[in-house]
Design a protein around this motif. Structure first.
Motif, PDB file in Angstrom:
ATOM      1  N   TYR A 132      26.712  26.367  -0.790  1.00  0.00           N
ATOM      2  CA  TYR A 132      26.574  25.523   0.390  1.00  0.00           C
ATOM      3  C   TYR A 132      27.283  26.188   1.573  1.00  0.00           C
ATOM      4  O   TYR A 132      28.321  26.816   1.407  1.00  0.00           O
ATOM      5  CB  TYR A 132      27.183  24.143   0.141  1.00  0.00           C
ATOM      6  CG  TYR A 132      26.446  23.331  -0.902  1.00  0.00           C
ATOM      7  CD1 TYR A 132      25.340  22.544  -0.546  1.00  0.00           C
ATOM      8  CD2 TYR A 132      26.835  23.357  -2.237  1.00  0.00           C
ATOM      9  CE1 TYR A 132      24.657  21.806  -1.503  1.00  0.00           C
ATOM     10  CE2 TYR A 132      26.154  22.625  -3.198  1.00  0.00           C
ATOM     11  CZ  TYR A 132      25.072  21.848  -2.820  1.00  0.00           C
ATOM     12  OH  TYR A 132      24.394  21.127  -3.766  1.00  0.00           O
ATOM     13  N   PHE A 148      21.794  25.202   1.974  1.00  0.00           N
ATOM     14  CA  PHE A 148      21.928  25.426   0.531  1.00  0.00           C
ATOM     15  C   PHE A 148      21.195  26.709   0.186  1.00  0.00           C
ATOM     16  O   PHE A 148      20.018  26.873   0.507  1.00  0.00           O
ATOM     17  CB  PHE A 148      21.362  24.246  -0.253  1.00  0.00           C
ATOM     18  CG  PHE A 148      21.603  24.319  -1.733  1.00  0.00           C
ATOM     19  CD1 PHE A 148      22.871  24.560  -2.236  1.00  0.00           C
ATOM     20  CD2 PHE A 148      20.555  24.145  -2.626  1.00  0.00           C
ATOM     21  CE1 PHE A 148      23.103  24.615  -3.612  1.00  0.00           C
ATOM     22  CE2 PHE A 148      20.774  24.182  -4.004  1.00  0.00           C
ATOM     23  CZ  PHE A 148      22.051  24.427  -4.494  1.00  0.00           C
ATOM     24  N   GLU A 175      33.632  21.466  -3.490  1.00  0.00           N
ATOM     25  CA  GLU A 175      32.698  20.538  -4.124  1.00  0.00           C
ATOM     26  C   GLU A 175      33.353  19.901  -5.336  1.00  0.00           C
ATOM     27  O   GLU A 175      34.056  20.566  -6.092  1.00  0.00           O
ATOM     28  CB  GLU A 175      31.424  21.269  -4.548  1.00  0.00           C
ATOM     29  CG  GLU A 175      30.325  20.378  -5.105  1.00  0.00           C
ATOM     30  CD  GLU A 175      30.433  20.129  -6.615  1.00  0.00           C
ATOM     31  OE1 GLU A 175      29.826  19.166  -7.110  1.00  0.00           O
ATOM     32  OE2 GLU A 175      31.111  20.935  -7.282  1.00  0.00           O
ATOM     33  N   LYS A 179      29.900  15.877  -4.653  1.00  0.00           N
ATOM     34  CA  LYS A 179      30.297  15.536  -3.290  1.00  0.00           C
ATOM     35  C   LYS A 179      31.012  16.719  -2.657  1.00  0.00           C
ATOM     36  O   LYS A 179      31.741  17.444  -3.333  1.00  0.00           O
ATOM     37  CB  LYS A 179      31.195  14.304  -3.274  1.00  0.00           C
ATOM     38  CG  LYS A 179      30.503  13.050  -3.797  1.00  0.00           C
ATOM     39  CD  LYS A 179      31.456  11.870  -3.863  1.00  0.00           C
ATOM     40  CE  LYS A 179      30.740  10.631  -4.408  1.00  0.00           C
ATOM     41  NZ  LYS A 179      31.641   9.472  -4.522  1.00  0.00           N
ATOM     42  N   LEU A 200      26.093  14.438  -1.808  1.00  0.00           N
ATOM     43  CA  LEU A 200      24.887  15.260  -1.811  1.00  0.00           C
ATOM     44  C   LEU A 200      23.640  14.479  -2.218  1.00  0.00           C
ATOM     45  O   LEU A 200      22.526  14.865  -1.873  1.00  0.00           O
ATOM     46  CB  LEU A 200      25.076  16.455  -2.746  1.00  0.00           C
ATOM     47  CG  LEU A 200      26.045  17.533  -2.249  1.00  0.00           C
ATOM     48  CD1 LEU A 200      26.434  18.481  -3.374  1.00  0.00           C
ATOM     49  CD2 LEU A 200      25.426  18.303  -1.079  1.00  0.00           C
ATOM     50  N   LYS A 203      23.389  11.450   0.833  1.00  0.00           N
ATOM     51  CA  LYS A 203      23.513  12.032   2.179  1.00  0.00           C
ATOM     52  C   LYS A 203      24.464  11.236   3.067  1.00  0.00           C
ATOM     53  O   LYS A 203      24.482  11.419   4.289  1.00  0.00           O
ATOM     54  CB  LYS A 203      22.146  12.145   2.870  1.00  0.00           C
ATOM     55  CG  LYS A 203      21.060  12.806   2.047  1.00  0.00           C
ATOM     56  CD  LYS A 203      21.358  14.248   1.753  1.00  0.00           C
ATOM     57  CE  LYS A 203      20.204  14.916   1.015  1.00  0.00           C
ATOM     58  NZ  LYS A 203      20.478  16.314   0.662  1.00  0.00           N
TER      59      LYS A 203
END
Length: 385
Positions: A132, A148, A175, A179, A200, A203
């Motif tokens: 990411y 991504f 991460e 999340k 993720l 959103k």
């Protein structure tokens, strides 16, 4: 004064002792905490020229990550290709993204593409599924993007998967359980010290408790250790040396050890980190606090001839005079302590890409003095001592 950091040998074999790392690789036990170790550094090559450029003079603030546990992706970043910072040369940011593979200690380019936007100084996160990249674009329309990066049929694939509610530069992100957690940096909403959680799946993003003490904190380092988020250093108008631990379950911060060696406080602002195992992170690079603080103060307050004289001296200094952090540092969360495992055998830097694959460490490009980068790539192999 952003340009101070954003603008702020070659070895065949150099050994550095490392003690106390655990294995995070499936093909080697060399990182086990019970094994004494050393690092064998080699020159891994030079990053090729960007599209439209005659040569690559090196960049800082690169996108970086590991794909499929084998390949390195690096790209973007910024430098001053047209004239020096002393002569008010314009900074250029790039859209070039490279896929690299380590072939017997040499980093070879497998693919070179250009993204639709220039990128630099965003937050990179390597996960088991892909990399990411958050924010980090001089294009205001893309400065809040969540990208991504994966491999599809052996080729780089980049997709925009969302937007942050703010633009982002010079923050740190990790991460955890699907999340993304974004801490520090220059955020477009003005909440530099803020910590945010981005889901993720849904959103959705929510604001959490901010990093304590300083209201503005960028170019910090951080990793998840023992289930907590640890962040250290960074800078505002001065470079910081402090550290904090975030408890995800209780949304609380706790003070931990400052970055220090032998009782002397250090800053790693502008450095980068890798997670060695569940309790340890390794940090390389960063500015010198005394020199950084003095430069920010004088470049922001001096005028006329005094300012011109200081700028002429400062931007003409040799890399060694900037005294960037040369110690290879390890922080242990269990003992809440720092130690040095030796000094970098190449020019210490700021804004380099730092990655770990198995028992190999990769340091790619970075700023070696204000306004000057390197195009060199170094490979460090951790072996039993």
């Amino acid at each position: 004064m952003k340009h101070i950091l954003n603008s702020i040998i070659i070895i065949s074999f150099v050994f550095v002792s490392i003690i106390g790392c655990e294995n995070n690789s499936s093909n080697s036990n060399v990182l086990d905490s019970k094994v004494d170790k050393k690092i064998l550094w080699e020159m891994g090559g030079h990053l090729p020229a960007q599209t439209g450029m005659d040569r690559n003079i090196g960049t800082a603030g690169l996108l970086h990550g590991v794909l499929e546990g084998k390949y390195i992706v690096v790209g973007g970043g910024a430098n001053f290709p047209y004239d020096s910072v002393l002569n008010n040369g314009a900074r250029k940011t790039y859209s070039d993204i490279y896929l690299l593979e380590d072939k017997n200690g040499s980093l070879e380019v497998i693919e070179h593409i250009n993204w639709e936007n220039e990128i630099g100084y965003g937050a990179s996160i390597t996960t088991k599924d892909g990399v990411y990249y958050l924010g980090g674009s001089p294009n205001s329309e893309a400065a809040d993007d969540i990208l991504f990066i994966t491999l599809q049929n052996g080729k780089l694939n980049i997709e925009k998967i969302g937007d942050l509610p703010f633009t982002l530069q010079n923050g740190v992100a990790v991460e955890r359980n699907g999340k993304l957690y974004i801490a520090g940096g220059a955020k477009g909403n003005g909440n530099s010290s803020g910590l945010y959680e981005y889901d993720l799946t849904s959103k959705e993003i929510k604001e959490l408790s901010p990093i304590p003490q300083e209201s503005f904190r960028q170019q910090l380092v951080g990793q998840i250790l023992n289930g907590n988020l640890y962040v250290f250093s960074g800078h505002g108008d001065v470079a910081y040396t402090d550290g904090y631990k975030y408890d995800f379950d209780n949304d609380t911060w706790e003070k931990v050890s400052d970055v220090e060696l032998n009782g002397k406080a250090l800053t790693v602002a502008g450095g980068n980190s890798i997670k060695l195992n569940e309790k340890e992170m390794l940090v390389m690079g960063g500015v010198n606090k005394e020199i950084f603080d003095d430069a920010v103060a004088k470049l922001g307050s001096l005028q006329g001839r005094e300012l011109a004289n200081f700028r002429d001296h400062y931007f003409r200094m040799d890399p060694y005079e900037f005294r960037f952090n040369s110690d290879i540092l390890i922080y242990n969360a269990d003992s809440d302590s720092w130690r040095s495992i030796g000094e970098s055998p190449f020019d210490p830097n700021a804004g380099a890409a730092l990655l770990l694959i198995g028992n190999k460490i990769y340091s790619i490009n970075g700023e070696i003095k204000a306004g000057v980068r390197t195009d060199k790539m170094f490979v460090g192999t951790i072996i039993a001592k």
